[in-house]
Design a protein around this motif. Structure first.
Motif, PDB file in Angstrom:
ATOM      1  N   UNK A  73      -8.507 -20.363  -3.812  1.00  0.00           N
ATOM      2  CA  UNK A  73      -8.869 -19.707  -2.556  1.00  0.00           C
ATOM      3  C   UNK A  73      -7.606 -19.332  -1.784  1.00  0.00           C
ATOM      4  N   UNK A  74      -6.660 -20.244  -1.732  1.00  0.00           N
ATOM      5  CA  UNK A  74      -5.399 -19.953  -1.046  1.00  0.00           C
ATOM      6  C   UNK A  74      -4.670 -18.794  -1.723  1.00  0.00           C
ATOM      7  N   UNK A  75      -4.622 -18.780  -3.052  1.00  0.00           N
ATOM      8  CA  UNK A  75      -3.957 -17.699  -3.787  1.00  0.00           C
ATOM      9  C   UNK A  75      -4.681 -16.377  -3.565  1.00  0.00           C
ATOM     10  N   UNK A  76      -6.011 -16.402  -3.513  1.00  0.00           N
ATOM     11  CA  UNK A  76      -6.787 -15.182  -3.267  1.00  0.00           C
ATOM     12  C   UNK A  76      -6.443 -14.595  -1.899  1.00  0.00           C
ATOM     13  N   UNK A  77      -6.419 -15.458  -0.882  1.00  0.00           N
ATOM     14  CA  UNK A  77      -6.136 -14.976   0.470  1.00  0.00           C
ATOM     15  C   UNK A  77      -4.724 -14.411   0.585  1.00  0.00           C
ATOM     16  N   UNK A  78      -3.744 -15.084   0.006  1.00  0.00           N
ATOM     17  CA  UNK A  78      -2.364 -14.590   0.045  1.00  0.00           C
ATOM     18  C   UNK A  78      -2.257 -13.264  -0.707  1.00  0.00           C
ATOM     19  N   UNK A  79      -2.853 -13.188  -1.894  1.00  0.00           N
ATOM     20  CA  UNK A  79      -2.800 -11.949  -2.687  1.00  0.00           C
ATOM     21  C   UNK A  79      -3.520 -10.812  -1.967  1.00  0.00           C
ATOM     22  N   UNK A  80      -4.654 -11.100  -1.326  1.00  0.00           N
ATOM     23  CA  UNK A  80      -5.401 -10.075  -0.596  1.00  0.00           C
ATOM     24  C   UNK A  80      -4.578  -9.535   0.568  1.00  0.00           C
ATOM     25  N   UNK A  81      -3.911 -10.417   1.298  1.00  0.00           N
ATOM     26  CA  UNK A  81      -3.056  -9.975   2.400  1.00  0.00           C
ATOM     27  C   UNK A  81      -1.906  -9.109   1.897  1.00  0.00           C
ATOM     28  N   UNK A  82      -1.295  -9.514   0.790  1.00  0.00           N
ATOM     29  CA  UNK A  82      -0.193  -8.726   0.235  1.00  0.00           C
ATOM     30  C   UNK A  82      -0.671  -7.370  -0.267  1.00  0.00           C
ATOM     31  N   UNK A  83      -1.819  -7.328  -0.918  1.00  0.00           N
ATOM     32  CA  UNK A  83      -2.367  -6.064  -1.412  1.00  0.00           C
ATOM     33  C   UNK A  83      -2.667  -5.132  -0.243  1.00  0.00           C
ATOM     34  N   UNK A  84      -3.276  -5.667   0.827  1.00  0.00           N
ATOM     35  CA  UNK A  84      -3.576  -4.836   1.997  1.00  0.00           C
ATOM     36  C   UNK A  84      -2.296  -4.316   2.646  1.00  0.00           C
ATOM     37  N   UNK A  85      -1.286  -5.183   2.753  1.00  0.00           N
ATOM     38  CA  UNK A  85      -0.025  -4.772   3.373  1.00  0.00           C
ATOM     39  C   UNK A  85       0.656  -3.681   2.542  1.00  0.00           C
ATOM     40  N   UNK A  86       0.674  -3.852   1.228  1.00  0.00           N
ATOM     41  CA  UNK A  86       1.280  -2.845   0.365  1.00  0.00           C
ATOM     42  C   UNK A  86       0.494  -1.540   0.380  1.00  0.00           C
ATOM     43  N   UNK A  87      -0.822  -1.623   0.449  1.00  0.00           N
ATOM     44  CA  UNK A  87      -1.654  -0.433   0.493  1.00  0.00           C
ATOM     45  C   UNK A  87      -1.409   0.348   1.777  1.00  0.00           C
ATOM     46  N   UNK A  88      -1.299  -0.363   2.906  1.00  0.00           N
ATOM     47  CA  UNK A  88      -1.029   0.314   4.175  1.00  0.00           C
ATOM     48  C   UNK A  88       0.324   1.007   4.149  1.00  0.00           C
ATOM     49  N   UNK A  89       1.321   0.356   3.577  1.00  0.00           N
ATOM     50  CA  UNK A  89       2.661   0.941   3.577  1.00  0.00           C
ATOM     51  C   UNK A  89       2.750   2.145   2.657  1.00  0.00           C
ATOM     52  N   UNK A  90       1.975   2.183   1.592  1.00  0.00           N
ATOM     53  CA  UNK A  90       2.047   3.310   0.675  1.00  0.00           C
ATOM     54  C   UNK A  90       1.187   4.487   1.116  1.00  0.00           C
ATOM     55  N   UNK A  91       0.248   4.254   2.035  1.00  0.00           N
ATOM     56  CA  UNK A  91      -0.625   5.325   2.500  1.00  0.00           C
ATOM     57  C   UNK A  91      -0.185   5.877   3.849  1.00  0.00           C
ATOM     58  N   UNK A  92       1.076   5.720   4.180  1.00  0.00           N
ATOM     59  CA  UNK A  92       1.576   6.188   5.463  1.00  0.00           C
ATOM     60  C   UNK A  92       1.556   7.699   5.551  1.00  0.00           C
ATOM     61  N   UNK A  93       1.771   8.190   6.742  1.00  0.00           N
ATOM     62  CA  UNK A  93       1.795   9.623   6.977  1.00  0.00           C
ATOM     63  C   UNK A  93       3.056  10.195   6.338  1.00  0.00           C
ATOM     64  N   UNK A  94       2.935  11.218   5.526  1.00  0.00           N
ATOM     65  CA  UNK A  94       4.124  11.783   4.900  1.00  0.00           C
ATOM     66  C   UNK A  94       5.050  12.409   5.941  1.00  0.00           C
ATOM     67  N   UNK A  95       6.328  12.321   5.694  1.00  0.00           N
ATOM     68  CA  UNK A  95       7.325  12.898   6.583  1.00  0.00           C
ATOM     69  C   UNK A  95       7.314  14.411   6.403  1.00  0.00           C
ATOM     70  N   UNK A  96       7.312  15.119   7.498  1.00  0.00           N
ATOM     71  CA  UNK A  96       7.287  16.580   7.438  1.00  0.00           C
ATOM     72  C   UNK A  96       8.647  17.113   7.006  1.00  0.00           C
ATOM     73  N   UNK A  97       8.625  18.120   6.167  1.00  0.00           N
ATOM     74  CA  UNK A  97       9.855  18.745   5.689  1.00  0.00           C
ATOM     75  C   UNK A  97      10.222  19.979   6.502  1.00  0.00           C
ATOM     76  N   UNK A  98       9.434  20.313   7.528  1.00  0.00           N
ATOM     77  CA  UNK A  98       9.694  21.510   8.337  1.00  0.00           C
ATOM     78  C   UNK A  98      11.057  21.388   9.004  1.00  0.00           C
ATOM     79  N   UNK A  99      11.859  22.431   8.875  1.00  0.00           N
ATOM     80  CA  UNK A  99      13.189  22.450   9.468  1.00  0.00           C
ATOM     81  C   UNK A  99      14.298  22.046   8.511  1.00  0.00           C
ATOM     82  N   UNK A 100      13.956  21.415   7.395  1.00  0.00           N
ATOM     83  CA  UNK A 100      14.981  21.018   6.433  1.00  0.00           C
ATOM     84  C   UNK A 100      15.517  22.237   5.688  1.00  0.00           C
TER      85      UNK A 100
END
Length: 155
Positions: A73-100
């Motif tokens: 149960x402890x491993x499940x909760x830790x893994x779930x938190x890490x998966x959610x954190x990694x998912x949030x960081x990878x689904x961020x708003x893409x940086x706009x390339x306008x002006x480059x």
């Protein structure tokens, strides 16, 4: 000890499938991501491993199951938190390339072409298009960003 080996083996299979194919429980809308195949796989592997270790250490079977369940149960909760954190960081708003700015790597036309941009987080090449034809090797500036493509003008 056999139940621990079976659960651990099934957990390893679920973990490998989730890591190779993608999370197998993504298609089920259960509790906004409360179930993760990766976290379930980790929990089952921890349950099996800790159960085998406590059984071979001479602990009563009841205590082996209790300890294995608590650790799982402890491993499940830790893994779930890490998966959610990694998912949030990878689904961020893409940086706009306008002006480059950058350079054309192929001829650019309304139908497409490739450019290399000078931005710090830029990939090697991007698909680009332009209202006017632009030759290869010309400096460009991004005026619009849509998905993975950019609209450019000669600089």
């Amino acid at each position: 000890m056999l139940p621990f080996l079976i659960v651990g083996g099934v957990g390893l299979a679920v973990l490998l499938i989730s890591l190779i194919v993608g999370d197998i429980f993504d298609h089920f809308e259960i509790g906004e991501g409360a179930i993760s195949g990766t976290a379930l796989g980790v929990a089952a592997v921890v349950f099996g491993a800790s159960g085998v270790l406590t059984s071979t250490a001479g602990l009563d079977q009841v205590w082996a199951y209790v300890l294995a369940a608590i650790l799982a149960i402890a491993a499940y909760l830790v893994a779930l938190l890490l998966v959610k954190k990694l998912t949030k960081s990878s689904d961020g708003v893409p940086v706009s390339a306008v002006g480059q700015t950058g350079v054309t790597r192929s001829s650019i036309s309304p139908s497409g072409g490739e450019v290399s941009l000078d931005g710090p987080h830029e990939i090697e090449r991007r698909l680009a298009y332009s209202d006017e034809p632009i030759a290869e090797g010309v400096r460009i500036r991004v005026v619009e960003h849509a998905g993975t493509r950019v609209k450019v003008v000669a600089d």
